[in-house]
Scaffold this motif. Sequence first.
Motif, short mmCIF file in Angstrom:
data_model
loop_
_atom_site.label_atom_id
_atom_site.label_comp_id
_atom_site.label_asym_id
_atom_site.label_seq_id
_atom_site.Cartn_x
_atom_site.Cartn_y
_atom_site.Cartn_z
N PRO A 279 0.80 -1.23 0.00
CA PRO A 279 0.00 0.00 0.00
C PRO A 279 0.83 1.29 0.00
CG PRO A 279 -0.92 -1.58 1.54
CD PRO A 279 0.38 -2.15 1.06
N VAL A 280 0.17 2.38 -0.32
CA VAL A 280 0.80 3.71 -0.37
C VAL A 280 1.43 4.04 0.98
CG1 VAL A 280 0.37 6.19 -0.62
CG2 VAL A 280 -0.79 4.55 -2.14
N PHE A 281 2.63 4.61 0.95
CA PHE A 281 3.28 5.07 2.17
C PHE A 281 3.04 6.56 2.41
CE2 PHE A 281 7.65 6.05 4.25
CZ PHE A 281 7.05 6.18 5.49
N LYS A 282 3.32 7.38 1.40
CA LYS A 282 3.25 8.84 1.61
C LYS A 282 2.11 9.49 0.84
CE LYS A 282 8.10 9.42 2.89
NZ LYS A 282 9.38 10.12 2.63
N GLU A 283 2.25 9.60 -0.45
CA GLU A 283 1.27 10.32 -1.26
C GLU A 283 0.77 9.41 -2.39
OE1 GLU A 283 0.02 13.23 -0.80
OE2 GLU A 283 1.36 14.18 0.63
N PRO A 284 -0.50 9.61 -2.78
CA PRO A 284 -1.42 10.68 -2.40
C PRO A 284 -2.29 10.37 -1.19
CG PRO A 284 -2.38 9.42 -4.17
CD PRO A 284 -1.02 8.82 -3.92
N THR A 469 14.70 4.88 2.93
CA THR A 469 14.00 5.88 3.74
C THR A 469 12.69 5.35 4.34
OG1 THR A 469 12.77 6.78 1.85
CG2 THR A 469 14.95 7.71 2.28
N ILE A 470 12.40 4.07 4.17
CA ILE A 470 11.15 3.50 4.69
C ILE A 470 11.35 3.05 6.14
CG2 ILE A 470 9.35 1.75 4.40
CD1 ILE A 470 10.28 1.51 1.45
N PRO A 471 10.70 3.68 7.12
CA PRO A 471 10.77 3.21 8.51
C PRO A 471 9.69 2.14 8.72
CG PRO A 471 9.63 5.31 8.42
CD PRO A 471 9.97 4.95 7.00
N TRP A 472 10.06 0.89 8.73
CA TRP A 472 9.09 -0.19 8.78
C TRP A 472 8.20 -0.13 10.02
CZ3 TRP A 472 8.45 -2.05 4.25
CH2 TRP A 472 9.52 -2.24 3.36
N GLN A 473 8.75 0.33 11.15
CA GLN A 473 7.96 0.41 12.37
C GLN A 473 6.85 1.44 12.25
OE1 GLN A 473 11.08 1.39 12.00
NE2 GLN A 473 11.34 3.43 12.88
N THR A 474 6.98 2.36 11.30
CA THR A 474 5.92 3.34 11.02
C THR A 474 5.02 2.86 9.89
OG1 THR A 474 7.34 5.17 11.71
CG2 THR A 474 5.45 5.73 10.31
N TYR A 475 5.65 2.24 8.89
CA TYR A 475 4.91 1.85 7.70
C TYR A 475 3.93 0.70 7.96
CZ TYR A 475 3.85 0.10 3.03
OH TYR A 475 3.18 -0.32 1.91
N MET A 476 4.34 -0.32 8.71
CA MET A 476 3.47 -1.49 8.90
C MET A 476 2.17 -1.15 9.64
SD MET A 476 4.73 -3.77 7.06
CE MET A 476 3.43 -4.94 7.45
#
Length: 492
Positions: A279-284, A469-476
């Motif tokens: 799934p989308v991480f940042k935008e849109p 730049t993907i922080p997995w602890q934030t992304y999951m």
Amino acid sequence: MYKLSRCLVLSDICNLEKKLIFKTDRYVSRYNGSDGSDPIKTSQAKPYESISDYYAGKSVFVTGGTGFLGKVLIERLLFNCSDIESIYVLIRGKKGLKSENRLQQMLDVPVFDKLKALKPSALKKIIPIEGDITKPNLDIKTSDEQQLIDNVSVVFHSAATVRFIESFEDIMKINYEGTRKVMDLSKKMKNLQTFLYLSTSFSNANKLVIDEMIYPKPKAIDEVYSFIDNNGDNPKATEDFVNGYPNTYTLSKALCENYIEENHGTMKTIIVRPSIVAPVFKEPLPGWQDSWVAATATFSDIARGLTKVIYGGPNVICDMIPVDYVCNFIIVAGARGNPSDDVIVYNSCSSSSNPISWRRAADLYLKESLRHGKYELKPRQVELTTSKLKVDLLTLVLQTTPSFLADLWMRLKGESPKYLKMQERPVLLRDLLRFFTSTSYHIKSENSRKLIETLDERDKFLFPCDPRTIPWQTYMPLFCRGIQKYLLKPKH
């Protein structure tokens, strides 16, 4: 049946350098100019051109635009490349609906809400081209074909079936023959600057180390069609035929890459290989997803208590990449083009720069899921094992038996049973993904990293695509909330 042979593993790891050296004469021109220069660096010797400036006044052609990734690609092009001229989108008429109706359906999803609110006029730049990738000449009207021939500068070919259970014949018809037809059309385009093909990092999943290169053809195309004619979809025969590949889908993508290498002619051609698209991480729209595929369904099944055991080990890498990172990278690669006469390959992935295991990803997803409401089945940390016997035993103990008892209780109450039925799809998905959840791949991405580093800070901000730049602890947790909001859609 899915285990990679010890010989294959040792060959991939120990002999990779020999293979690369042996193939230097064949492949070095793909990455270096005739003078030995790096084409990625060379392309930056001239004054810096922003990504949006490159697309200003240009028109692009997108196949697969109605799919999950295609929607995000179109939205990102329109939102961040404001002066793009037109986006022609190949759309198949469906169930009596014309391409214009299907375009409206495509746009009627949350991922376009921000564009509609802030830049509504940009939507007028989308021009539907009615056609069908499975039919002769794409089934495009002559007048529409002429528009494409006269106006298109960049082709983004992403149309493909990703349904692993599709028949081998249909997979080849869509993925391989469809690619051939799109290439034939692209070669007619008068102003074409770049043909970009979206493949998959797992097009060479019979190897553990996957470099940014096109590997030798796994099968002769005549051999493939002869097999299909003589065997249909016989599971055992197909398993033997794919010979180390997880399924016919990944084999078809490898065949597509070889076809492109052999037949791109003078077209400046790029292949981008994303890993598992998430799934989308940042935008849109952070967390947005609109289809149940791969990791999306797997993590959701674990969190809802439907899956309690999968094939794998605690340290097996889950190579996934957010869909917006993939689309941003595609846009960047299209803008920078290919200064070489040979095909350039970019892997858009995370295993070589920012790896996360299936275990950790599932645990982070489950932790977030448990914070939201109650579930009909009690979720638990997933068990992982490479033993089929253990998987079958744990499935019986942790899934089948409790479901049987729950159904029995429902029958005693005069209600219709449902729990054993609920187990069918998660078990099928787990088995289909067995190869990927039990194998750690090292997918190299040096070319991709070099390309990203050519961007200035503004373009890095507008087109984030660096997996480091993907922080997995934030992304999951974001992944989890997105699935609950956009796919599970709980009623409040």
